[in-house]
Structures are given as C-alpha cells and as structure tokens.
Write a protein that holds these residues in place. Structure first.
Motif, PDB file in Angstrom:
ATOM      1  N   GLU A 185       0.834  -1.207   0.000  1.00 18.18           N
ATOM      2  CA  GLU A 185       0.000   0.000   0.000  1.00 18.18           C
ATOM      3  C   GLU A 185       0.870   1.258   0.000  1.00 18.18           C
ATOM      4  O   GLU A 185       0.580   2.231  -0.700  1.00 18.18           O
ATOM      5  N   PHE A 186       1.969   1.216   0.765  1.00 19.86           N
ATOM      6  CA  PHE A 186       2.849   2.379   0.813  1.00 19.86           C
ATOM      7  C   PHE A 186       3.535   2.611  -0.528  1.00 19.86           C
ATOM      8  O   PHE A 186       3.621   3.742  -1.017  1.00 19.86           O
ATOM      9  N   LYS A 187       4.024   1.541  -1.157  1.00 17.90           N
ATOM     10  CA  LYS A 187       4.728   1.689  -2.432  1.00 17.90           C
ATOM     11  C   LYS A 187       3.825   2.270  -3.517  1.00 17.90           C
ATOM     12  O   LYS A 187       4.312   2.901  -4.453  1.00 17.90           O
ATOM     13  N   SER A 188       2.515   2.045  -3.369  1.00 21.03           N
ATOM     14  CA  SER A 188       1.587   2.601  -4.354  1.00 21.03           C
ATOM     15  C   SER A 188       1.524   4.120  -4.256  1.00 21.03           C
ATOM     16  O   SER A 188       1.028   4.786  -5.163  1.00 21.03           O
ATOM     17  N   LYS A 189       2.039   4.673  -3.165  1.00 19.50           N
ATOM     18  CA  LYS A 189       2.038   6.127  -2.975  1.00 19.50           C
ATOM     19  C   LYS A 189       3.317   6.780  -3.503  1.00 19.50           C
ATOM     20  O   LYS A 189       3.403   8.008  -3.567  1.00 19.50           O
ATOM     21  N   LEU A 190       4.304   5.949  -3.870  1.00 20.51           N
ATOM     22  CA  LEU A 190       5.555   6.489  -4.417  1.00 20.51           C
ATOM     23  C   LEU A 190       5.344   6.777  -5.900  1.00 20.51           C
ATOM     24  O   LEU A 190       5.697   5.983  -6.774  1.00 20.51           O
ATOM     25  N   VAL A 191       4.762   7.911  -6.185  1.00 20.57           N
ATOM     26  CA  VAL A 191       4.433   8.289  -7.555  1.00 20.57           C
ATOM     27  C   VAL A 191       5.029   9.666  -7.861  1.00 20.57           C
ATOM     28  O   VAL A 191       5.287  10.464  -6.951  1.00 20.57           O
ATOM     29  N   PRO A 192       5.278   9.966  -9.135  1.00 23.25           N
ATOM     30  CA  PRO A 192       5.803  11.283  -9.509  1.00 23.25           C
ATOM     31  C   PRO A 192       4.926  12.412  -8.978  1.00 23.25           C
ATOM     32  O   PRO A 192       3.701  12.349  -9.045  1.00 23.25           O
ATOM     33  N   GLY A 193       5.586  13.404  -8.407  1.00 20.65           N
ATOM     34  CA  GLY A 193       4.878  14.559  -7.868  1.00 20.65           C
ATOM     35  C   GLY A 193       4.631  14.478  -6.382  1.00 20.65           C
ATOM     36  O   GLY A 193       4.296  15.493  -5.750  1.00 20.65           O
ATOM     37  N   ALA A 194       4.817  13.300  -5.785  1.00 21.88           N
ATOM     38  CA  ALA A 194       4.587  13.147  -4.350  1.00 21.88           C
ATOM     39  C   ALA A 194       5.681  13.863  -3.563  1.00 21.88           C
ATOM     40  O   ALA A 194       6.861  13.811  -3.916  1.00 21.88           O
ATOM     41  N   THR A 195       5.299  14.521  -2.484  1.00 22.46           N
ATOM     42  CA  THR A 195       6.255  15.252  -1.645  1.00 22.46           C
ATOM     43  C   THR A 195       6.927  14.303  -0.669  1.00 22.46           C
ATOM     44  O   THR A 195       6.285  13.420  -0.099  1.00 22.46           O
ATOM     45  N   VAL A 196       8.233  14.497  -0.480  1.00 22.87           N
ATOM     46  CA  VAL A 196       9.017  13.658   0.426  1.00 22.87           C
ATOM     47  C   VAL A 196       9.595  14.529   1.533  1.00 22.87           C
ATOM     48  O   VAL A 196      10.116  15.623   1.279  1.00 22.87           O
ATOM     49  N   TYR A 197       9.516  14.030   2.763  1.00 16.69           N
ATOM     50  CA  TYR A 197      10.029  14.759   3.921  1.00 16.69           C
ATOM     51  C   TYR A 197      11.196  14.001   4.550  1.00 16.69           C
ATOM     52  O   TYR A 197      11.310  12.775   4.412  1.00 16.69           O
ATOM     53  N   GLY A 198      12.066  14.748   5.250  1.00 17.32           N
ATOM     54  CA  GLY A 198      13.192  14.141   5.934  1.00 17.32           C
ATOM     55  C   GLY A 198      12.832  13.820   7.368  1.00 17.32           C
ATOM     56  O   GLY A 198      11.754  14.168   7.856  1.00 17.32           O
ATOM     57  N   THR A 199      13.750  13.168   8.083  1.00 17.16           N
ATOM     58  CA  THR A 199      13.481  12.772   9.458  1.00 17.16           C
ATOM     59  C   THR A 199      13.338  13.977  10.385  1.00 17.16           C
ATOM     60  O   THR A 199      12.778  13.853  11.460  1.00 17.16           O
ATOM     61  N   GLY A 200      13.820  15.129   9.971  1.00 21.63           N
ATOM     62  CA  GLY A 200      13.656  16.333  10.779  1.00 21.63           C
ATOM     63  C   GLY A 200      12.359  17.060  10.487  1.00 21.63           C
ATOM     64  O   GLY A 200      12.082  18.111  11.070  1.00 21.63           O
ATOM     65  N   GLY A 201      11.546  16.516   9.568  1.00 19.52           N
ATOM     66  CA  GLY A 201      10.280  17.147   9.225  1.00 19.52           C
ATOM     67  C   GLY A 201      10.380  18.145   8.087  1.00 19.52           C
ATOM     68  O   GLY A 201       9.380  18.723   7.665  1.00 19.52           O
ATOM     69  N   THR A 202      11.600  18.361   7.586  1.00 15.00           N
ATOM     70  CA  THR A 202      11.800  19.314   6.490  1.00 15.00           C
ATOM     71  C   THR A 202      11.432  18.689   5.149  1.00 15.00           C
ATOM     72  O   THR A 202      11.724  17.521   4.905  1.00 15.00           O
ATOM     73  N   GLN A 203      10.806  19.464   4.297  1.00 16.69           N
ATOM     74  CA  GLN A 203      10.465  18.989   2.960  1.00 16.69           C
ATOM     75  C   GLN A 203      11.747  18.879   2.144  1.00 16.69           C
ATOM     76  O   GLN A 203      12.479  19.846   1.975  1.00 16.69           O
ATOM     77  N   LEU A 204      12.041  17.672   1.627  1.00 20.37           N
ATOM     78  CA  LEU A 204      13.272  17.436   0.877  1.00 20.37           C
ATOM     79  C   LEU A 204      13.100  17.663  -0.616  1.00 20.37           C
ATOM     80  O   LEU A 204      14.035  18.097  -1.293  1.00 20.37           O
ATOM     81  N   GLY A 205      11.939  17.361  -1.142  1.00 22.03           N
ATOM     82  CA  GLY A 205      11.716  17.518  -2.573  1.00 22.03           C
ATOM     83  C   GLY A 205      10.512  16.725  -3.015  1.00 22.03           C
ATOM     84  O   GLY A 205       9.680  16.314  -2.197  1.00 22.03           O
ATOM     85  N   THR A 206      10.423  16.484  -4.308  1.00 24.17           N
ATOM     86  CA  THR A 206       9.310  15.720  -4.868  1.00 24.17           C
ATOM     87  C   THR A 206       9.849  14.577  -5.719  1.00 24.17           C
ATOM     88  O   THR A 206      10.950  14.658  -6.264  1.00 24.17           O
ATOM     89  N   ILE A 207       9.066  13.533  -5.807  1.00 25.49           N
ATOM     90  CA  ILE A 207       9.469  12.369  -6.590  1.00 25.49           C
ATOM     91  C   ILE A 207       9.339  12.687  -8.080  1.00 25.49           C
ATOM     92  O   ILE A 207       8.297  13.152  -8.539  1.00 25.49           O
ATOM     93  N   LYS A 208      10.417  12.439  -8.803  1.00 26.23           N
ATOM     94  CA  LYS A 208      10.424  12.678 -10.250  1.00 26.23           C
ATOM     95  C   LYS A 208      10.021  11.418 -11.000  1.00 26.23           C
ATOM     96  O   LYS A 208       9.246  11.466 -11.956  1.00 26.23           O
TER      97      LYS A 208
END
Length: 223
Positions: free
Chosen positions: A113-136
């Motif tokens: 279920e989680f892997k289905s959310k790894l799609v282009p445009g999805a936002t990714v956060y780091g362990t500190g809560g900071t937004q790291l970028g988006t999935i290309k």
C-alpha cells in the motif's frame, strides 16, 4: 539540472526500526476461548506466553494501549485487551508462529500500500520534518528525487510512511552531504580551454611572427 546517484546510501536511508504489525483479536485462533481473562499487568521486558505455555516473545515497549511484542523475527503491536493474565505472565491466544504469520502478512500488505504512494509529484520529507523535494520518477534503479540541489537517485527501501506523508530516513543536511559526495569531480580544475586561449597565438600574431622571421632580401646592383 544536476543528477546524483546516491544508491550507496541504502543502509543510511533505511527507516530505523522494524515496521509494526497490528495483531487483531479477530485473528486469534479458537484457543482464545480458553485464554485467561484480559487485564494482565504488562511491563517492558515481560515475557509473553501462549495458552500452552510456549514463549511468544518479549514486551519491548507499551504505551498503555498496545504492547509491542518482539518475537525475535517480527515486532507486533498487540492491544493490551488481547493479553490475558497467566501464572507466568501475560498470555496471548496465539502461538509465536501464528503471530509471526499474521504480522508478516499485514506488513506485506502495508508495504504494498505504501509503495503505491511512491508516484511522480509526491512530496518527500526528511526525518527532521523538512520537505526534501518531490518524486520525479520510480523505476528499477530506485526513486529519483528532485531537490533544490538537483536530482538524487535513492533506493526504494530508504522510504517509509511518516507523520507528514512519505518519509526518507535522512535529514536535509545528510541528503545534501550525500549528494555532494556523489557529485563528479569535474569542475574542480580550471578548464583547459581558457589556458589554450591564453597561450595559443592568434592568426594575426602568427602572421606577424612569420613576417618578422623571414630573412630580408638584398638588392643587387646591376653590372
């Protein structure tokens, strides 16, 4: 756009700790009918037994609602209401094998279920809560993450569910340092073209040099 392959960070990017699987009371076998009454006092470090006296695992932690039981293979969050009180300690109406099978199945479902959310445009956060970028993009080589410093390719195993959404098991600073380390060494030295331009004579200079080097012709007097 810079593109860094950070696949060597598979171990560093792993989400710490094993995924917890919820062992639902409905999954308990018929032996639950003979389990001791619920209400066992569960403390960290306590051994959990099945109804036959076999060891299921050890209580790793408890939050007052669930007890995380570590079987040595999986960690499962067991509702305290599913634990009875036995002569030796807390009792669960499931054997170790049954708990591991149920936890493994639920973990596999959660992973899919989680892997289905790894799609282009999805936002990714780091362990500190900071937004790291988006999935290309996501492919066999890993997940390409677009950041302010360029694109980075990371293993799928480095991503997991977090409080804000998709979580990468690295801080923003760790990811930036890893991308810098993976960057090619090109550009560290001065470009050779600039040196060549400074030392190579132009066509006009070459022509002038040639004319200067040519010996002067002497005029002979007619006899």
């Amino acid at each position: 756009m810079k593109h860094f392959a950070v696949l060597a960070l598979a171990s560093a990017a792993l989400i710490p700790g094993a995924a917890l699987a919820q062992a639902a009371p409905a999954q308990a076998p018929a032996a639950a009918q003979t389990a001791p009454a619920a209400g066992a006092a569960v403390t960290t470090g306590a051994t959990v037994y099945d109804t036959s006296g076999g060891v299921v695992g050890t209580v790793e932690s408890t939050d007052g609602t669930n007890a995380v039981v570590n079987t040595g293979t999986v960690k499962a969050a067991i509702p305290l209401t599913s634990l009875g009180k036995g002569a030796q300690g807390p009792v669960l109406a499931m054997t170790k094998a049954q708990l591991e099978a149920a936890a493994g199945q639920q973990q596999a479902q959660a992973s899919a279920e989680f892997k289905s959310k790894l799609v282009p445009g999805a936002t990714v956060y780091g362990t500190g809560g900071t937004q790291l970028g988006t999935i290309k993009s996501v492919d066999a080589s890993g997940v390409t993450l677009t950041t302010a410093d360029g694109d980075a390719v990371l293993p799928v195993t480095g991503f997991g569910p977090g409080p804000q959404g998709i979580l990468l098991g690295m801080t923003a600073a760790q990811l930036k340092a890893a991308m810098s380390a993976a960057a090619p060494a090109a550009g560290a030295s001065a470009p050779t073209g600039a040196t060549a331009d400074a030392t190579t004579p132009t066509a006009d200079t070459a022509a002038a040099t040639t004319q200067t080097a040519a010996p002067a012709k002497s005029k002979r007097k007619a006899r």
